[in-house]
Design an enzyme around this catalytic site. Structure first.
Site, mmCIF file in Angstrom:
data_model
loop_
_atom_site.group_PDB
_atom_site.id
_atom_site.type_symbol
_atom_site.label_atom_id
_atom_site.label_comp_id
_atom_site.label_asym_id
_atom_site.label_seq_id
_atom_site.Cartn_x
_atom_site.Cartn_y
_atom_site.Cartn_z
ATOM 1 N N ARG A 223 -37.554 43.431 14.431
ATOM 2 C CA ARG A 223 -38.470 42.702 14.185
ATOM 3 C C ARG A 223 -39.522 42.744 15.273
ATOM 4 O O ARG A 223 -39.017 43.032 16.533
ATOM 5 C CB ARG A 223 -38.134 41.395 13.619
ATOM 6 N N ASN A 225 -42.243 40.198 17.395
ATOM 7 C CA ASN A 225 -42.683 38.840 17.814
ATOM 8 C C ASN A 225 -43.910 38.838 18.818
ATOM 9 O O ASN A 225 -44.265 39.963 19.471
ATOM 10 C CB ASN A 225 -41.585 38.087 18.595
ATOM 11 N N GLU A 265 -43.261 41.607 21.443
ATOM 12 C CA GLU A 265 -42.013 41.889 21.691
ATOM 13 C C GLU A 265 -41.356 42.762 20.596
ATOM 14 O O GLU A 265 -41.152 42.351 19.519
ATOM 15 C CB GLU A 265 -41.138 40.481 21.723
#
Lengths: 346, 318, 194
Positions: A223, A225, A265
């Site tokens: 994922r 961030n 991130e």
């Protein structure tokens, strides 16, 4: 194809710069004009060639400089590396996963020869060649997680799975967005996510934890961030906050393009074999607003996301002091036209 | 990385009468993933119908990556997976297996570990014993088997546990004294038991009698979807109506109809396939070990992989 | 209030336990008296340390409440050392009940988990002082009894704000420099944790 590694700094004189190719492959995180929390996990399968998602662990032109920056951070504060005593199996799992991946995906830069349990690891960019016995810490100069993480880009946390929860029981964290490994080590999943606003109430962490407890070998997930940072500083830890906090007051509408960076991130989670733990990798990418502005689509979208960000998130992501200057700087790219869904550069 | 691994049967042996041991390795000889003791793999028999997918514990040394070893007891049962393995699978037969998954792990912070195996339940216990021996941990093993000719696995355990192995041959009248075994243990001791359901229940009861909290009691029961009677399932969100045959699980029927449902272990233990029940024209037969007694009684949740309906129609929020 | 700040409920017996070890200091004595009042079980041991200052004579009252099972300690440190030594020979079936300041609760919990006790064998009640232990994230010093939202770190002299983010392992809340971005801009000092 070989990577041309740069000689640059992430502190003091901040000579870090992205090449045009690095900007083009930057993992811009916003597919829509507004940002909302979700369990935005997807399979960590091989992405487009040349992209940040192509390989399990992405190595780019900043690799050598980031490893040096890590070395400096650790010399100033050794507690950026923590490994609780019961995590040795996970440490070896980490070394195996990262070294296998790097040798497979970047054979021009890394090599791994296995003769039973005697392994020889070659890291050409850092000029390292070591032979050791897998599973025997006495044959390495440092313990395996410390040894291997100093040669990988990004932060890493090893999670122990027990009692229906995940525990942050080991970590190498030198490029974090304002959280302390020395403080958070030993915390459970919801504890270390404690400070995140809004997400707990909508059940994001309950669902994420249940999903991760069933994470299987061979099926990693990822994922994105994001936050923002003033100056391309990797070490934006609470520990060193007195060093980087004041930079937030330096931003003006004139210098925002050079000073302010979008910090993304790429987080990936891998089930580990022997320890049955989980590796949480956090790979940090920085792009200045000048970089972002090379693609007007990105600039417009970033502006709209910042405009619609709830106050709790503006506060939590540390943007309060300079968000207005950033939006003002980005406003020249706003044309009021709709942008379709997607994160591609244009 | 992919979700499944292609392997070939490398060797088959009947070390214990009625139990066939299969050695599985990659056709190109490449290493298999390492795993933690207590793990199992889901084995799919190629060419067979969806009904033949069963989980088997990995029984070898987890640090050996040249081959996996599973042991399959021949069941007179119902869905035929073990029968296919015993009668149709030969050396060289290709199989597909999942990556290892561990729902029966050793408690890493435990100070002492008591492993208890009944019959074919010895398979994950052997792998756990390998891990504990390698770590130099404080552990003991109790292995109950039916007859002297079933003692082969006791030899493997003897190599790992030495005098800390206790054998019980039930044909000779030897029985595990669960209460005695668990008495007076130091804090930080954990119990791991695998075997038939009554065996597990007896172990758990004894631990409870000694006032052990549930955090120190671990068991693995080999659950496969039981046969039941036919019923219809209605998926409220997709509007599909699917017939569930007696020997197909609810999860399998949904998947065969082309609808993706959440799942992982396919054995009623991990919780991933938990689904909301909107209506039940009949009685839900819960066969899992995941839902609480309260949840089972309330009848608003069902584990798709092993549970069924005794009745006509089940409406799910899927 | 954030999810990494622990919450507590009044101590209650775990009726499934075989033996019960009650350990408290200072105002935690109140919680133990209430527990002992609510029922008795076989095999109870009570340990108590009077410091910082036992205002209400809990030691004497606990000694009366559990005469065969009471042990007094001059200091929390001595009591924690004895706890560590005892747990090395304790048997399964033990349940641990802790009462006192938050720092005491989690330091004792750390000793218990290192000895092999799991979360379902340990119960905690915060009682008496609500002072916070504060870990300075900059110099790593822990100041054990802070009653205000702002303090001067005795380790590095920075002015720290006390967060609600808690580490059970360190048994302390995080403190960080409150005026790093605007030197001297310090919020009003309030006594929040007395």
């Amino acid at each position: 194809m070989s990577i041309a590694f740069k000689n640059e700094t992430f502190r003091d004189d901040f000579t870090f710069r992205n090449s045009p190719a690095a900007v083009r492959r930057f993992p811009f995180p916003f597919a829509e004009d507004t940002y909302a929390y979700s369990v935005n996990i997807e399979p960590h399968t091989p992405g487009a060639a040349g992209s940040a998602f192509e390989f399990a662990f992405d190595i780019d032109e900043h690799y050598v400089a980031e490893c040096e920056d890590r070395r400096v951070t650790l010399s100033l504060d050794p507690e950026r590396y923590v490994a609780l005593p019961h995590m040795m199996d996970a440490q070896w799992d980490f070394l195996e996963l990262v070294f296998d991946s790097l040798a497979r995906d970047y054979p021009q830069h890394f090599g791994l020869r296995k003769d039973g349990a005697r392994w020889t690891w070659i890291n050409r960019p850092l000029g390292i060649q070591d032979t050791f016995t897998f599973g025997d810490s006495t044959t390495l100069a440092r313990e395996p997680f410390d040894y291997a993480a100093r040669q990988a880009q990004g932060d890493f946390v090893l999670l122990d799975q027990r009692d229906g929860d995940l525990w942050a029981d080991a970590g190498m964290v030198t490029s974090q967005a304002d959280w302390s490994l020395a403080f958070d080590a030993g915390m459970s999943f919801k504890q270390w996510h404690g400070p995140v606003p809004m997400a707990h109430e909508i059940g994001v962490f309950d669902r994420a934890l249940k999903y991760l407890l069933a994470l299987r070998q061979g099926q990693p997930v990822r994922r994105l961030n994001w936050t923002m940072t003033v100056n391309p500083r990797l070490d934006t830890s609470p520990e060193s906050y007195p060093l980087w906090g004041p930079d937030r007051t330096l931003v003006t509408t004139e210098n925002a393009g050079r000073l302010v960076h979008l910090r993304v991130e790429l987080q990936a989670l891998f089930r580990l074999p022997r320890s049955n733990g989980i590796l949480f990798s956090i790979r940090c990418y920085l792009a200045s607003l000048d970089d972002i502005a090379k693609y007007p689509r990105w600039s417009k979208r970033l502006l709209r996301v910042l405009q619609s960000l709830p106050p709790q998130l503006v506060e939590y992501k540390g943007l309060v002091r300079y968000r207005d200057a950033v939006m003002s700087w980005l406003s020249r790219y706003e044309d009021g036209q709709p942008i379709g869904r997607g994160t591609h550069p244009e | 990385m992919s979700a499944s691994i292609s392997v070939r049967v490398g060797a088959i042996s009947e070390v214990v009468p009625g139990i066939k041991e299969f050695s599985l390795s990659r056709p190109d000889g490449a290493p298999l993933p390492s795993y933690s003791g207590g793990s199992h793999v889901l084995v799919t028999l190629p060419g067979a119908s969806r009904a033949h997918r069963n989980s088997y514990s990995l029984m070898g040394d987890p640090s050996r990556t040249d081959a996996y070893r599973i042991a399959v007891r021949r069941h007179a049962g119902s869905r035929g997976g073990s029968r296919v393995l015993h009668e149709q699978v030969e050396v060289g037969t290709p199989l597909t297996i999942s990556h290892p998954l561990n729902l029966f792990p050793i408690a890493r912070l435990g100070r002492k570990h008591i492993l208890v195996a009944g019959g074919i339940g010895v398979t994950p216990i052997i792998a756990q014993a390998h891990d504990l021996a390698r770590r130099g941990a404080d552990f003991e093993v109790h292995y109950a088997f039916r007859a002297p000719d079933q003692a082969a696995y006791a030899d493997v355990l003897r190599d790992l546990a030495g005098t800390r192995l206790h054998r019980y041959c039930t044909a000779s009248g030897e029985r595990i004294d669960f209460r005695g075994m668990l008495a007076d243990q130091p804090i930080g001791t954990h119990l791991y038991v695998c075997g038939p359901v009554n065996f597990i229940d007896a172990a758990r009861s004894a631990a409870r009698a000694h006032r052990w909290p549930s955090s120190h009691i671990h068991s693995e029961q080999f659950l496969s979807p039981p046969v039941g009677s036919a019923f219809e399932v209605h998926l409220a969100r997709s509007g599909r109506r699917i017939a569930v045959a007696p020997d197909i699980s609810l999860l399998e029927a949904i998947e065969q109809a082309g609808v993706a449902a959440p799942q992982s272990c396919r054995g009623g233990a991990c919780g991933q396939c938990e689904t909301e029940v909107m209506e039940a024209d009949g009685q839900i037969a819960h066969h899992d070990v995941y839902l609480s007694e309260a949840d089972k009684a309330a009848g608003r949740k069902i584990m798709l992989c092993v549970s069924r309906l005794q009745g006509r129609r089940l409406v799910l929020n899927l | 209030m954030i999810h990494s700040k622990p919450s507590y409920v009044p101590l209650a017996w775990d009726t499934e336990g075989a033996s019960h070890l009650l350990v408290a200091h200072a105002g935690g004595g109140e919680a133990l008296l209430r527990l002992l009042d609510s029922g008795r079980y076989a095999s109870i041991t009570v340990r108590y340390a009077g410091e910082p200052f036992d205002n209400a004579d809990y030691a004497a009252r606990l000694a009366r409440a559990a005469p065969e099972a009471f042990q007094y300690f001059d200091s929390v440190e001595a009591m924690l050392d004895a706890l560590r030594a005892d747990l090395a020979t304790s048997r399964m079936g033990l349940r641990l009940y802790l009462a006192g300041s938050e720092r005491f609760l989690w330091r004792a919990t750390g000793i218990a988990t290192a000895a092999g006790l799991c979360a379902d064998e340990i119960r905690r009640e915060q009682a008496g002082s609500r002072a916070r232990a504060v870990y300075c994230v900059h110099c790593k010093n822990i100041e054990p009894q802070v009653t205000t939202n702002i303090l001067t770190c005795p380790g590095c002299a920075r002015t720290l704000m006390v967060r609600d983010h808690y580490s059970a392992r360190l048994a302390a809340y995080m403190g960080f420099q409150v005026d790093a971005e605007a030197p001297g801009a310090i919020p009003a000092v309030e006594t929040l944790y007395a």
